[in-house]
Design a protein around this motif. Structure first.
Motif, PDB file in Angstrom:
ATOM      1  N   SER A 264       0.844  -1.196   0.000  1.00 35.07           N
ATOM      2  CA  SER A 264       0.000   0.000   0.000  1.00 35.07           C
ATOM      3  C   SER A 264       0.880   1.246   0.000  1.00 35.07           C
ATOM      4  N   ILE A 265       0.270   2.355  -0.357  1.00 37.04           N
ATOM      5  CA  ILE A 265       0.951   3.644  -0.354  1.00 37.04           C
ATOM      6  C   ILE A 265      -0.005   4.676   0.231  1.00 37.04           C
ATOM      7  N   THR A 266       0.551   5.653   0.906  1.00 37.59           N
ATOM      8  CA  THR A 266      -0.242   6.752   1.452  1.00 37.59           C
ATOM      9  C   THR A 266       0.074   8.007   0.650  1.00 37.59           C
ATOM     10  N   LEU A 267      -0.952   8.663   0.164  1.00 41.02           N
ATOM     11  CA  LEU A 267      -0.823   9.901  -0.587  1.00 41.02           C
ATOM     12  C   LEU A 267      -1.550  11.015   0.150  1.00 41.02           C
ATOM     13  N   TYR A 268      -1.116  12.234  -0.065  1.00 40.94           N
ATOM     14  CA  TYR A 268      -1.791  13.406   0.472  1.00 40.94           C
ATOM     15  C   TYR A 268      -2.132  14.313  -0.702  1.00 40.94           C
ATOM     16  N   THR A 269      -3.376  14.734  -0.772  1.00 43.05           N
ATOM     17  CA  THR A 269      -3.834  15.601  -1.856  1.00 43.05           C
ATOM     18  C   THR A 269      -4.201  16.968  -1.289  1.00 43.05           C
ATOM     19  N   ILE A 270      -3.726  18.007  -1.941  1.00 45.62           N
ATOM     20  CA  ILE A 270      -4.094  19.375  -1.571  1.00 45.62           C
ATOM     21  C   ILE A 270      -5.120  19.868  -2.592  1.00 45.62           C
ATOM     22  N   TYR A 271      -6.259  20.297  -2.079  1.00 46.74           N
ATOM     23  CA  TYR A 271      -7.364  20.797  -2.903  1.00 46.74           C
ATOM     24  C   TYR A 271      -7.464  22.312  -2.757  1.00 46.74           C
ATOM     25  N   ASP A 272      -7.793  22.981  -3.837  1.00 47.42           N
ATOM     26  CA  ASP A 272      -7.944  24.438  -3.857  1.00 47.42           C
ATOM     27  C   ASP A 272      -9.423  24.797  -3.745  1.00 47.42           C
ATOM     28  N   HIS A 273      -9.856  25.093  -2.532  1.00 44.09           N
ATOM     29  CA  HIS A 273     -11.213  25.550  -2.258  1.00 44.09           C
ATOM     30  C   HIS A 273     -12.289  24.655  -2.899  1.00 44.09           C
ATOM     31  N   PRO A 274     -12.330  23.380  -2.508  1.00 40.57           N
ATOM     32  CA  PRO A 274     -13.341  22.473  -3.074  1.00 40.57           C
ATOM     33  C   PRO A 274     -14.750  22.879  -2.644  1.00 40.57           C
ATOM     34  N   SER A 275     -15.742  22.372  -3.332  1.00 46.73           N
ATOM     35  CA  SER A 275     -17.124  22.795  -3.089  1.00 46.73           C
ATOM     36  C   SER A 275     -17.609  22.488  -1.668  1.00 46.73           C
ATOM     37  N   ASP A 276     -17.054  21.461  -1.010  1.00 47.21           N
ATOM     38  CA  ASP A 276     -17.500  21.162   0.357  1.00 47.21           C
ATOM     39  C   ASP A 276     -16.811  22.039   1.406  1.00 47.21           C
ATOM     40  N   TYR A 277     -15.709  22.703   1.045  1.00 45.43           N
ATOM     41  CA  TYR A 277     -15.014  23.652   1.929  1.00 45.43           C
ATOM     42  C   TYR A 277     -14.544  24.831   1.084  1.00 45.43           C
ATOM     43  N   PRO A 278     -15.459  25.650   0.569  1.00 48.44           N
ATOM     44  CA  PRO A 278     -15.097  26.677  -0.416  1.00 48.44           C
ATOM     45  C   PRO A 278     -14.220  27.812   0.104  1.00 48.44           C
ATOM     46  N   GLN A 279     -14.050  27.916   1.413  1.00 46.64           N
ATOM     47  CA  GLN A 279     -13.225  28.996   1.954  1.00 46.64           C
ATOM     48  C   GLN A 279     -11.808  28.543   2.304  1.00 46.64           C
ATOM     49  N   TYR A 280     -11.465  27.282   2.010  1.00 49.93           N
ATOM     50  CA  TYR A 280     -10.198  26.729   2.481  1.00 49.93           C
ATOM     51  C   TYR A 280      -9.473  25.914   1.412  1.00 49.93           C
TER      52      TYR A 280
ATOM     53  N   ASN B 295       6.583  16.079  -3.687  1.00 52.01           N
ATOM     54  CA  ASN B 295       5.469  16.617  -4.460  1.00 52.01           C
ATOM     55  C   ASN B 295       5.443  15.941  -5.827  1.00 52.01           C
ATOM     56  N   LEU B 296       4.374  15.213  -6.098  1.00 51.05           N
ATOM     57  CA  LEU B 296       4.208  14.538  -7.385  1.00 51.05           C
ATOM     58  C   LEU B 296       3.516  15.428  -8.403  1.00 51.05           C
ATOM     59  N   GLY B 297       3.112  16.637  -7.989  1.00 52.77           N
ATOM     60  CA  GLY B 297       2.416  17.557  -8.882  1.00 52.77           C
ATOM     61  C   GLY B 297       0.968  17.134  -9.053  1.00 52.77           C
ATOM     62  N   ARG B 298       0.479  17.282 -10.263  1.00 56.60           N
ATOM     63  CA  ARG B 298      -0.889  16.865 -10.551  1.00 56.60           C
ATOM     64  C   ARG B 298      -0.933  16.315 -11.966  1.00 56.60           C
ATOM     65  N   ASP B 299      -1.876  15.469 -12.193  1.00 58.84           N
ATOM     66  CA  ASP B 299      -2.096  14.876 -13.511  1.00 58.84           C
ATOM     67  C   ASP B 299      -3.097  15.756 -14.252  1.00 58.84           C
ATOM     68  N   GLY B 300      -2.926  15.931 -15.534  1.00 61.21           N
ATOM     69  CA  GLY B 300      -3.832  16.757 -16.325  1.00 61.21           C
ATOM     70  C   GLY B 300      -5.273  16.275 -16.305  1.00 61.21           C
ATOM     71  N   GLU B 301      -5.482  15.027 -15.934  1.00 54.96           N
ATOM     72  CA  GLU B 301      -6.836  14.482 -15.869  1.00 54.96           C
ATOM     73  C   GLU B 301      -7.484  14.658 -14.495  1.00 54.96           C
TER      74      GLU B 301
ATOM     75  N   PRO C   4     -10.011  19.891 -11.490  1.00 51.63           N
ATOM     76  CA  PRO C   4      -9.294  21.178 -11.393  1.00 51.63           C
ATOM     77  C   PRO C   4      -9.011  21.662  -9.969  1.00 51.63           C
ATOM     78  N   VAL C   5      -9.771  21.216  -8.975  1.00 52.51           N
ATOM     79  CA  VAL C   5      -9.510  21.670  -7.606  1.00 52.51           C
ATOM     80  C   VAL C   5      -8.315  20.961  -6.971  1.00 52.51           C
TER      81      VAL C   5
END
Length: 72
Positions: free
Chosen positions: A2-18, A56-62, A65-66
């Protein structure tokens, strides 16, 4: 294996201020989100919430967008 990943989201709809940091567990080809997450007011604050030693693995184009970054 198994692997553990951490994803950073830019103001997703469930937490639009964060920015949101969520841990994901990937096992046997399936990803499972952790119920725990971190809210941050800035991208720098979100990055500071990550455990040390990650890459940081960056992001995949697919990705949705958040999704800003994925760390492992």
């Amino acid at each position: 294996m198994s692997i553990t990943l951490y994803t950073i989201y830019d103001h997703p709809s469930d937490y639009p201020q964060y920015y949101v940091v969520r841990r994901w567990y990937v096992f046997a080809g399936f990803a499972y989100p952790s119920p725990c997450l971190t809210l941050a007011e800035t991208l720098e604050g979100a990055r500071e919430a990550l455990p040390g030693g990650l890459v940081n693995l960056g992001r995949d184009g697919e990705h949705d967008p958040v999704i800003l970054e994925v760390w492992a």
